[in-house]
Design an enzyme around this catalytic site. Structure first.
Site, PDB file in Angstrom:
ATOM      1  N   LYS A  95       0.828  -1.224   0.000  1.00 39.11           N
ATOM      2  CA  LYS A  95       0.000   0.000   0.000  1.00 39.11           C
ATOM      3  C   LYS A  95       0.848   1.254   0.000  1.00 39.11           C
ATOM      4  O   LYS A  95       0.622   2.185   0.764  1.00 39.11           O
ATOM      5  CB  LYS A  95      -0.969   0.010   1.186  1.00 39.11           C
ATOM      6  CG  LYS A  95      -1.949  -1.166   1.176  1.00 39.11           C
ATOM      7  CD  LYS A  95      -3.004  -1.041   2.244  1.00 39.11           C
ATOM      8  CE  LYS A  95      -3.911  -2.243   2.292  1.00 39.11           C
ATOM      9  NZ  LYS A  95      -3.246  -3.495   2.770  1.00 39.11           N
TER      10      LYS A  95
HETATM   11  O1  LIG Z   1      -4.818  -4.329   0.154  1.00 36.56           O
HETATM   12  C1  LIG Z   1      -5.239  -5.239   0.887  1.00 36.56           C
HETATM   13  O2  LIG Z   1      -4.860  -6.367   0.742  1.00 36.56           O
HETATM   14  C2  LIG Z   1      -6.310  -4.904   1.834  1.00 36.56           C
HETATM   15  C3  LIG Z   1      -7.148  -3.880   1.478  1.00 36.56           C
HETATM   16  C4  LIG Z   1      -8.335  -3.667   2.201  1.00 36.56           C
HETATM   17  O3  LIG Z   1      -9.152  -2.835   1.857  1.00 36.56           O
HETATM   18  N1  LIG Z   1      -8.578  -4.457   3.294  1.00 36.56           N
HETATM   19  C5  LIG Z   1      -7.715  -5.431   3.705  1.00 36.56           C
HETATM   20  O4  LIG Z   1      -8.037  -6.131   4.667  1.00 36.56           O
HETATM   21  N2  LIG Z   1      -6.543  -5.633   3.017  1.00 36.56           N
HETATM   22  C6  LIG Z   1      -5.561  -6.633   3.488  1.00 36.56           C
HETATM   23  O5  LIG Z   1      -6.136  -7.933   3.329  1.00 36.56           O
HETATM   24  C7  LIG Z   1      -5.813  -8.785   4.429  1.00 36.56           C
HETATM   25  C8  LIG Z   1      -7.098  -9.207   5.126  1.00 36.56           C
HETATM   26  O6  LIG Z   1      -6.822 -10.145   6.118  1.00 36.56           O
HETATM   27  P1  LIG Z   1      -7.967 -11.026   6.809  1.00 36.56           P
HETATM   28  O7  LIG Z   1      -9.001 -10.070   7.306  1.00 36.56           O
HETATM   29  O8  LIG Z   1      -7.244 -11.736   7.898  1.00 36.56           O
HETATM   30  O9  LIG Z   1      -8.510 -11.958   5.755  1.00 36.56           O
HETATM   31  C9  LIG Z   1      -4.834  -7.981   5.300  1.00 36.56           C
HETATM   32  O10 LIG Z   1      -3.518  -8.286   4.869  1.00 36.56           O
HETATM   33  C10 LIG Z   1      -5.151  -6.537   4.958  1.00 36.56           C
HETATM   34  O11 LIG Z   1      -4.021  -5.696   5.113  1.00 36.56           O
END
Ligand SMILES: O=C(O)c1cc(=O)[nH]c(=O)n1[C@@H]1O[C@H](COP(=O)(O)O)[C@@H](O)[C@H]1O
Length: 272
Positions: A95
């Protein structure tokens, strides 16, 4: 091979839209890895092997490595994925967002040091902050659009001068101006299916969407698939991290992660 072609191929070969997010938290590691200096690498590479048959790619989150002084383990992990699962794209979740001269260095970090196929970036600083990534013509640049967190609404839902909310202006810009080389994607959270559908409609079928928010964040799989898919029944990297990585804290942690990945892939495919 370009990121976009590699992703297309991975969707076809794996018959999966699931991306496993590699967010290693040593406090949640199984007992057998306690006190190992390379625990992060061991954990992640075992998860990669256990889930690889069910996924279209992997998304390591750089903060989980950098905060533990483990960027060397991230380098080794990316090399491991390339060697053992060469058809599966690596999306480095960083990001990033900064002025061009600094962005050049972030791009080199992502695409040279870690040799990732794609990286996540913020659009907040505008086109000149994205250009250095686009100069890597064979790599993917995945731009934050409608993020999965509630606070994303603070700015992304603000109405712009033509009446569009800001996240749709981002989608529009990417779809019409920034994506001249066909290498851009957008991040849209599974927690916002209405907005996911609006983004898909705005950018058409060819822009891949990274869709985090199923699993631990509670996003609905059928609503996500219906909203974000393209005419080919692909178009999305639907990410799940914690729900897969920590499916079991017991001795069966590898098998449990594999089972969770398979069940998630199947749940996605059942409504594709
Ligand atoms: O860019 C991302 O991957 C991301 C964007 C977003 O809007 N929301 C988001 O949760 N993420 C990433 O996606 C992953 C979600 O993780 P879980 O919620 O454990 O499935 C994490 O690594 C967050 O940093």
């Amino acid at each position: 091979m370009t990121f976009t072609r590699k992703l297309d191929q991975a969707w076809a070969d794996s018959n999966s839209l699931l991306m496993v997010g590699l967010d290693p938290d040593p406090q949640r590691f199984p007992a057998e890895l306690t006190d190992r200096p390379d625990a992060i690498l061991q954990f992640c590479s075992a998860i990669v092997d256990a889930t690889a048959p069910y996924v279209c790619g992997f998304k390591p989150q750089i903060a989980y490595f950098a905060s533990r002084r483990a960027e060397d383990q991230l380098e080794a992990l990316c090399a491991y994925i390339r060697e053992h699962h060469p058809t599966l794209p690596i999306v480095l979740d960083a990001k990033r967002g900064d002025i061009g001269s600094t962005a050049e260095n972030y791009a080199r970090e992502a695409f040279e040091r870690f040799d990732a196929d794609a990286v996540t970036v913020s659009p907040y600083m505008g086109f000149d902050s994205i250009e250095p990534y686009l100069a890597w013509r064979d790599r993917g640049v995945i731009i934050l659009c409608r993020t999965s967190n509630p606070g994303g609404s603070d700015l992304q839902f603000l109405t712009t001068d033509n009446g569009d909310p800001l996240y749709l202006r981002v989608a529009e810009l990417v779809g019409t101006k920034w994506n001249t080389n066909g290498q851009c994607g957008l991040v849209v959270g599974a927690t916002f299916p209405k907005e996911l559908a609006a983004v898909r409609q705005r950018v058409g079928d060819s822009v891949p969407l990274l869709v985090p928010g199923i699993g631990a964040q509670g996003g609905d799989i059928p609503a996500t698939v219906q909203a974000g898919g393209n005419a080919a029944g692909t178009g999305m990297m639907i990410n799940s991290s914690r729900a897969i990585l920590y499916a079991s804290g017991g001795d069966d942690w590898r098998e449990a992660a594999g089972r969770a990945a398979k069940a998630t892939r199947d749940a996605i495919n059942a409504v594709r």
